[in-house]
Design an enzyme around this catalytic site. Structure first.
Site, PDB file in Angstrom:
ATOM      1  N   ALA A 122       0.842  -1.198   0.000  1.00 38.57           N
ATOM      2  CA  ALA A 122       0.000   0.000   0.000  1.00 38.57           C
ATOM      3  C   ALA A 122       0.871   1.240   0.000  1.00 38.57           C
ATOM      4  O   ALA A 122       2.043   1.201   0.391  1.00 38.57           O
ATOM      5  CB  ALA A 122      -0.916   0.008   1.224  1.00 38.57           C
ATOM      6  N   ASP A 123       0.274   2.329  -0.443  1.00 39.60           N
ATOM      7  CA  ASP A 123       0.913   3.634  -0.356  1.00 39.60           C
ATOM      8  C   ASP A 123      -0.180   4.662  -0.118  1.00 39.60           C
ATOM      9  O   ASP A 123      -1.264   4.561  -0.698  1.00 39.60           O
ATOM     10  CB  ASP A 123       1.689   3.973  -1.631  1.00 39.60           C
ATOM     11  CG  ASP A 123       2.592   5.166  -1.409  1.00 39.60           C
ATOM     12  OD1 ASP A 123       3.671   4.973  -0.821  1.00 39.60           O
ATOM     13  OD2 ASP A 123       2.198   6.291  -1.778  1.00 39.60           O
TER      14      ASP A 123
END
Length: 188
Positions: free
Chosen positions: A68-69
């Protein structure tokens, strides 16, 4: 269940994923996080999440990788982690007394499959005074946080409302992550 790996060194993502009762390992990849010219925040976070997943899958080809970011979007600009006190103050001035969007890209990947999603949450900040900013900076909480704040921490005092996923603002939208993992048959 398949071997799950969280492609992140974020303690917040680790805590969130642990809430799901999953057993997983952690491996943090080193990728280029530069913003491409004209790149929108939603495309940026999705691209980085997929790049992280790809890098970790190269090391662990039999795993299911979750990456994720998270970044903020304000007036077409991407606000990442503060590089300095001045940078944090500039970001806080941009989000003070208004709403902004928090975007998280999530990617789940195996050798055979890849799936990603972008989740958007709108966050409202109260008007921040210079004293508010000085006091908050002094806590060191803003370091390493997208937009220079942690909704799950002291910054909650400055946030009158959010519209959307709380866990997204923390760094990993849990509902959507579960949906991706279910599609990969990674959950029972």
């Amino acid at each position: 269940m398949a071997h799950l790996i969280l492609a992140s060194s974020s303690p917040r993502r680790r805590e969130l994923l642990s809430q799901l009762g999953l057993s997983f390992d952690i491996y943090s990849p080193n990728i280029d996080e530069s913003v491409k010219l004209g790149e929108e925040v939603s495309a940026y976070v999705e691209r980085l999440a997929c790049a992280k997943a790809e890098a970790v899958l190269a090391q662990f080809p039999d795993a299911i990788v979750i990456a994720a970011d998270t970044s903020l979007g304000v007036d077409g600009q991407i606000l990442g982690k503060p590089k300095s006190k001045a940078h944090a103050f500039a970001m806080w001035q941009m989000i003070s007394n208004r709403k902004h969007d928090v975007f998280s890209g999530v990617c789940v990947r195996t050798k055979q499959q890849i799936s990603s999603i972008v989740v958007r949450t709108q966050v409202e900040f109260q008007n921040l005074t210079l004293k508010d900013m000085e006091d908050y900076w002094a806590t060191v909480e803003p370091l390493g946080k997208a937009g220079g704040y942690a909704i799950q921490g002291i910054a909650a005092r400055y946030i009158p409302s959010i519209h959307g996923s709380y866990s997204n603002v923390v760094g990993l939208p849990l509902h959507e992550t579960v949906q991706l993992l279910t599609a990969f048959k990674a959950l029972n």
